[in-house]
Design a protein around this motif. Structure first.
Motif, PDB file in Angstrom:
ATOM      1  N   UNK A   1       3.416   3.156 -10.908  1.00 50.89           N
ATOM      2  CA  UNK A   1       2.139   2.908 -10.744  1.00 50.89           C
ATOM      3  C   UNK A   1       1.511   1.778 -11.315  1.00 50.89           C
ATOM      4  N   UNK A   2       1.845   1.737 -12.600  1.00 49.51           N
ATOM      5  CA  UNK A   2       1.359   0.795 -13.568  1.00 49.51           C
ATOM      6  C   UNK A   2       1.682  -0.592 -13.285  1.00 49.51           C
ATOM      7  N   UNK A   3       3.040  -0.785 -12.995  1.00 52.07           N
ATOM      8  CA  UNK A   3       3.676  -2.011 -12.547  1.00 52.07           C
ATOM      9  C   UNK A   3       3.348  -2.265 -11.327  1.00 52.07           C
TER      10      UNK A   3
ATOM     11  N   UNK B   1      -7.448  10.490  -8.880  1.00 49.92           N
ATOM     12  CA  UNK B   1      -7.146  11.627  -8.932  1.00 49.92           C
ATOM     13  C   UNK B   1      -5.840  11.985  -9.792  1.00 49.92           C
ATOM     14  N   UNK B   2      -5.071  10.833 -10.133  1.00 45.88           N
ATOM     15  CA  UNK B   2      -3.695  10.834 -10.718  1.00 45.88           C
ATOM     16  C   UNK B   2      -3.687  10.280 -12.216  1.00 45.88           C
TER      17      UNK B   2
ATOM     18  N   UNK C   1       2.438   7.729  -6.426  1.00 42.32           N
ATOM     19  CA  UNK C   1       1.459   8.914  -6.801  1.00 42.32           C
ATOM     20  C   UNK C   1       1.609  10.322  -5.925  1.00 42.32           C
ATOM     21  N   UNK C   2       2.679  10.061  -5.116  1.00 42.75           N
ATOM     22  CA  UNK C   2       2.815  11.282  -3.947  1.00 42.75           C
ATOM     23  C   UNK C   2       3.827  12.254  -4.620  1.00 42.75           C
TER      24      UNK C   2
ATOM     25  N   UNK D   1       0.820  -1.091  -0.033  1.00 43.93           N
ATOM     26  CA  UNK D   1       0.176   0.064   0.035  1.00 43.93           C
ATOM     27  C   UNK D   1       0.800   1.285  -0.033  1.00 43.93           C
ATOM     28  N   UNK D   2       1.950   1.144   0.841  1.00 43.94           N
ATOM     29  CA  UNK D   2       3.062   2.407   0.807  1.00 43.94           C
ATOM     30  C   UNK D   2       3.728   2.547  -0.439  1.00 43.94           C
TER      31      UNK D   2
END
Length: 469
Positions: free
Chosen positions: A416-418, A451-452, A406-407, A399-400
């Motif tokens: 993000x995709x992978x 949001x991203x 995204x942060x 999760x982190x």
């Protein structure tokens, strides 16, 4: 409901003889202690039928990415009681060897006789060594079965499921003028690795075309990247990510961490073999060419695939020894013996790492994460923190990692995709990661992704995490 068969956060794994039950874990990464691992509000749906595959949300027929080993069957140890004290009279008293229980009386031994169950040493054989990159001696015990490969990393399998209809649906979505992107998402986003392999073979057999080439010719951007990652399957996706991370100028260290750290020996060996088959290059040689000095040696230990199998128990005396060695290699001396710490973190299983972190906190009143941040830097620090956090709570750690992608300013789309695709192969795992994300960040993962991202890219990522599109 906890993830099937996975011991709760802070609980020791099933033992042979009940040698050690792990106490509750310490607080980690500055956040309140997480709930028991795998219990993040996810509720198992009722069983159903989907061909011969498990329903959405049910564990796949084999262990998925990051899944624990089977808990029953030949050679499997009996389960132990979990974290915390049971109600009086509900369970039998602690067995000899349990954590906090008095040690069992030593059996009588004759002169020159080894203790019962000790490894045998042949005539002229040198004494066992325990150097860098070597697992604890108990990892070689024949009674501990190896961790099976994750789904999609084992030998090819023929499943009782027909992919012809989906193969025809994909061709229809891309045939003629325009592309039906929603059909591509609907067909591909929620299939397991074996189903994806079946669909890809059926597409080639029925239409004499390559599915990846057709998708690349019809879509673009991060939507294309995500679809191609799914079609390749988890193993091929891993080796392509590694190759791309080490191609050109610089190295994407986070990709190396994501793909190689915290993996089972079976998965590491599968990745090395597939890398050689795909690119005609040894993965070890490419990693050596891109890393240097002690970080290179750290990853050579990882690629050696000498990690303790998940079935190897947590033994109190060995945990105490590892804690002492970590302390002597870091805080107890001027300078740091980096390779000693890297060796321990790379050759212990998650349950052992969790126990080491707890005992270190109890003995020295400092968290291992703080010690690593103080004593290490750069890529080695990041790699050790990755291994530590994966051992403490794999769902919270994943999760982190999603939040990390995204942060800040701009989205790290390749991460993000992978990371979304890698987690989505095991639906129970993905559901627990979503629960952990909401527990830690007090927001919904689907809303965060919206949001991203945008458009078909957004819809694909949402479908991968289990949203209905």
């Amino acid at each position: 409901m906890s993830y099937s068969g996975y011991p709760p956060y802070g609980q020791a794994p099933p033992q042979h003889g009940g040698y050690y039950q792990q106490p509750p874990p310490p607080q980690q990464y500055g956040a309140p202690p997480p709930p028991p691992q795998g219990q993040y509000g996810y509720q198992q749906p009722p069983p159903g039928q989907y061909g011969q595959q498990p329903p959405y949300g049910a564990p796949p027929p084999q262990s998925g990415y990051g899944a624990p080993p089977p808990q029953s069957g030949y050679g499997a140890p009996p389960p132990q009681s979990g974290y915390g004290a049971p109600p009086p009279g509900q369970y039998p008293p602690p067995q000899h060897g349990s954590y906090g229980a008095p040690p069992p009386p030593a059996p009588p031994q004759q002169y020159g006789q080894q203790p019962y169950g000790a490894p045998q040493q042949g005539y002229g054989q040198p004494p066992p060594q325990h150097g860098y990159g070597q697992p604890p001696p108990q990892a070689y015990a024949p009674t501990y079965p190896p961790t099976p490969p994750s789904l999609g990393y084992g030998p090819p399998q023929i499943i009782g499921w027909n992919g012809d209809a989906d193969a025809n649906g994909l061709r229809q979505a891309m045939k003629g003028f325009g592309t039906d992107e929603r059909a591509l998402i609907r067909i591909l986003a929620q299939k397991d690795p074996l189903q994806i392999h079946t669909i890809r073979d059926a597409y080639t057999r029925l239409h004499k075309r390559d599915l990846i080439k057709d998708v690349k010719s019809e879509v673009s951007g991060w939507f294309e990247t995500g679809l191609v990652a799914i079609i390749r399957g988890p193993l091929q996706h891993d080796v392509h990510m590694l190759y791309d991370a080490m191609s050109g100028l610089g190295t994407k260290e986070k990709v190396l961490n994501d793909v190689l750290l915290g993996r089972s020996n079976a998965d590491i060996n599968a990745i090395k073999s597939e890398y050689l088959r795909t690119f005609r290059r040894r993965l070890e040689d490419d990693v050596r060419g891109d890393l240097s000095m002690k970080t290179e040696r750290h990853f050579m230990i990882v690629l050696g695939a000498t990690r303790a199998e998940d079935s190897v128990p947590v033994v109190k005396s060995e945990i105490d020894r590892d804690v002492t060695e970590v302390y002597n290699a870091t805080e107890a001396k001027l300078g740091t013996d980096e390779m000693k710490v890297c060796s321990i973190f790379s050759t212990r299983n998650d349950n052992q790492i969790r126990a080491i972190a707890y005992e270190y906190q109890q003995r020295y009143a400092r968290s291992l994460e703080d010690v690593i941040r103080k004593e290490f830097s750069g890529h080695m620090e990041d790699a050790l923190l990755y291994q530590l956090r994966q051992g403490l709570d794999k769902y919270m750690h994943q999760a982190s990692l999603l939040e990390d992608a995204m942060a800040g300013a701009g989205t790290k789309d390749h991460l993000l995709v992978s990371r979304v695709v890698r987690n989505h192969w095991d639906r129970n795992h993905m559901a627990n990661v979503r629960g952990a994300y909401e527990k830690r960040y007090r927001k919904n993962l689907a809303s965060r992704i919206k949001g991203e991202t945008s458009g078909d890219y957004e819809r694909l990522m949402l479908a991968c995490i289990g949203e209905v599109i």
